[in-house]
Motif scaffolding. Structure first.
Motif, short mmCIF file in Angstrom:
data_model
loop_
_atom_site.label_atom_id
_atom_site.label_comp_id
_atom_site.label_asym_id
_atom_site.label_seq_id
_atom_site.Cartn_x
_atom_site.Cartn_y
_atom_site.Cartn_z
N ALA A 97 0.82 -1.21 0.00
CA ALA A 97 0.00 0.00 0.00
C ALA A 97 0.86 1.26 0.00
O ALA A 97 0.32 2.38 0.06
CB ALA A 97 -0.93 0.00 1.21
N GLY A 98 2.17 1.11 -0.04
CA GLY A 98 3.07 2.26 -0.12
C GLY A 98 3.59 2.75 1.22
O GLY A 98 4.28 3.77 1.26
N LEU A 99 3.30 2.03 2.31
CA LEU A 99 3.79 2.43 3.62
C LEU A 99 5.13 1.78 3.92
O LEU A 99 5.56 0.83 3.25
CB LEU A 99 2.77 2.06 4.69
N ARG A 100 5.79 2.28 4.96
CA ARG A 100 7.09 1.76 5.37
C ARG A 100 7.01 1.33 6.83
O ARG A 100 7.41 2.08 7.73
CB ARG A 100 8.17 2.83 5.17
N PRO A 101 6.50 0.13 7.08
CA PRO A 101 6.33 -0.33 8.47
C PRO A 101 7.62 -0.92 9.04
O PRO A 101 8.46 -1.46 8.31
CB PRO A 101 5.25 -1.41 8.35
N GLY A 102 7.76 -0.80 10.35
CA GLY A 102 8.78 -1.50 11.10
C GLY A 102 8.10 -2.37 12.13
O GLY A 102 6.92 -2.16 12.45
N VAL A 103 8.83 -3.34 12.67
CA VAL A 103 8.24 -4.29 13.63
C VAL A 103 9.06 -4.29 14.91
O VAL A 103 10.30 -4.29 14.88
CB VAL A 103 8.21 -5.72 13.04
N ILE A 104 8.36 -4.27 16.05
CA ILE A 104 9.02 -4.45 17.34
C ILE A 104 8.42 -5.67 18.02
O ILE A 104 7.27 -6.03 17.79
CB ILE A 104 8.89 -3.21 18.24
N SER A 105 9.22 -6.32 18.86
CA SER A 105 8.79 -7.54 19.53
C SER A 105 9.58 -7.70 20.82
O SER A 105 10.66 -7.12 20.98
CB SER A 105 9.02 -8.76 18.62
N ARG A 106 9.05 -8.49 21.72
CA ARG A 106 9.79 -8.79 22.96
C ARG A 106 11.02 -9.63 22.65
O ARG A 106 12.06 -9.44 23.26
CB ARG A 106 8.85 -9.52 23.95
N GLY A 107 10.90 -10.57 21.71
CA GLY A 107 12.02 -11.45 21.39
C GLY A 107 12.12 -12.57 22.40
O GLY A 107 12.93 -12.49 23.34
N HIS A 108 11.31 -13.61 22.24
CA HIS A 108 11.25 -14.69 23.23
C HIS A 108 12.63 -15.30 23.45
O HIS A 108 13.31 -15.69 22.50
CB HIS A 108 10.28 -15.78 22.76
#
Length: 362
Positions: A97-108
């Motif tokens: 859709a033309g967006l630039r997402p980033g992802v955050i996580s706890r990191g098990h």
């Protein structure tokens, strides 16, 4: 592929931890004697969790807002329901859709307290198997950290071009304010409908949310009821059509081709929250498999395949990211990875973008 032996697959015992987890999960699917005995304790759990949420809403407990919209993908059913495939689908849909997402996580399993960027040098032990898989599949910035608000700020500092943050899990991490909440269920629905420890729920089914996603091949009335009375509901189907050899990802075969070879001794291994989902998908493709359920986030350091008499061992992508970092496993020609793709109505991504338009993208 080598010609298979006609000998039957050796029976595969489930690890004790996995068997115990499975027994507990089965108890949570009905209101039996154990669940009823624990029900008074669940009332206390509900009170405590409800008060905590209310304190965040009232501003008594502090929360932070990031300068870009935040979308949370989470669940109220304890354990895995398919959040990682949903997050991957959503990242790719937002990118389209033309967006630039980033992802955050706890990191098990990560022991780092400070935020850490996921990259090609990271191991599953350092950043968690799910963030590593998301980074590999989506080619977007991913960062893990115990404090999700601090992790989001650190990711934006490194990647100021991002205009949206997805948090993989963290629904109950109220210290980070969010613009969209997605709650995911699988075929188990809401179980017996009770909160921990009498049931599998962290919060009541009535908890507000923007969208509900149900990870199941068919939507029964019981599953639709788990969506509650708020938020639009969407069905998610996980599809896997082929397998790739772990030691040579260019070597590929379809599940239909494997199913056409009944003499092949096939073990299916899954260290995910609900291994039955993976096994059912393979059986639906016509495969006869010996099931090897493993605990969620299993590290494979116990070498569970060493004594198996099998021609092929099929595993999930989440398990493969760890096996690929263990020398004797990544060179085992029996290990094959079955990638899955989430199939969801594209309207979900469009509605998420629309909801986030109330805030300016970075």
């Amino acid at each position: 592929m080598n010609s298979p032996s006609s000998q039957p697959v050796t029976a595969v015992p489930a690890p004790s931890g996995s068997a115990l987890e499975a027994r507990l999960t089965r108890a949570w699917l009905k209101r039996g004697p154990l669940a009823c005995a624990l029900w008074p304790v669940s009332l206390l759990f509900r009170l405590i969790s409800g008060v905590r949420a209310a304190l965040f809403r009232a501003g008594v407990l502090k929360s932070s807002r990031l300068p870009v919209p935040v979308v949370v993908v989470g669940n109220i059913f304890i354990g895995g329901t398919g959040k990682t495939p949903l997050t991957i689908w959503l990242v790719q849909a937002l990118q389209a859709a033309g967006l630039r997402p980033g992802v955050i996580s706890r990191g098990h399993g990560s022991k780092d307290t400070a935020p850490r960027l996921v990259d090609g040098s990271a191991t599953a032990a350092q950043v968690g198997d799910e963030p590593l898989l998301i980074w590999q599949r989506c080619a977007c910035p991913v960062m893990v950290g115990r404090d999700r608000a601090a992790t989001g700020r650190a990711l934006l500092a490194l990647h100021p071009e991002l205009d949206l943050i997805l948090t993989d899990d963290g629904l109950q991490h109220y210290a980070l304010q969010r613009d969209v909440e997605i709650i995911l269920f699988d075929g188990r629905g809401a179980g017996n409908g009770w909160l921990l420890p009498a049931g599998p729920l962290r919060e009541p089914v009535s908890r507000r949310r923007d969208f509900t996603v149900i990870n199941a091949p068919q939507l029964t009335p019981a599953l639709q009821a788990s969506a509650g009375a708020n938020g639009a509901a969407y069905q998610m189907v996980l599809a896997g059509d082929y397998a790739e050899q772990l030691c040579n990802r260019q070597q590929r075969t379809t599940l239909a081709e494997l199913a056409a070879r009944p003499a092949l001794r096939v073990v299916a291994a899954a260290g995910i929250g609900n291994p039955a989902r993976f096994f059912s998908m393979l059986k639906a493709a016509g495969l006869q498999v010996q099931e090897l359920p493993l605990p969620d986030h299993h590290d494979f350091l116990d070498r569970p395949f060493a004594a198996l008499e099998a021609d092929l061992i099929l595993m999930t992508e989440k398990d493969a990211v760890k096996c690929a970092q263990i020398e004797e496993l990544r060179d085992d020609p029996r290990l094959w990875v079955v990638p899955v793709t989430a199939r969801i109505d594209a309207a979900l991504a469009a509605q998420i973008v629309e909801k986030c338009r109330g805030r300016s993208f970075a």
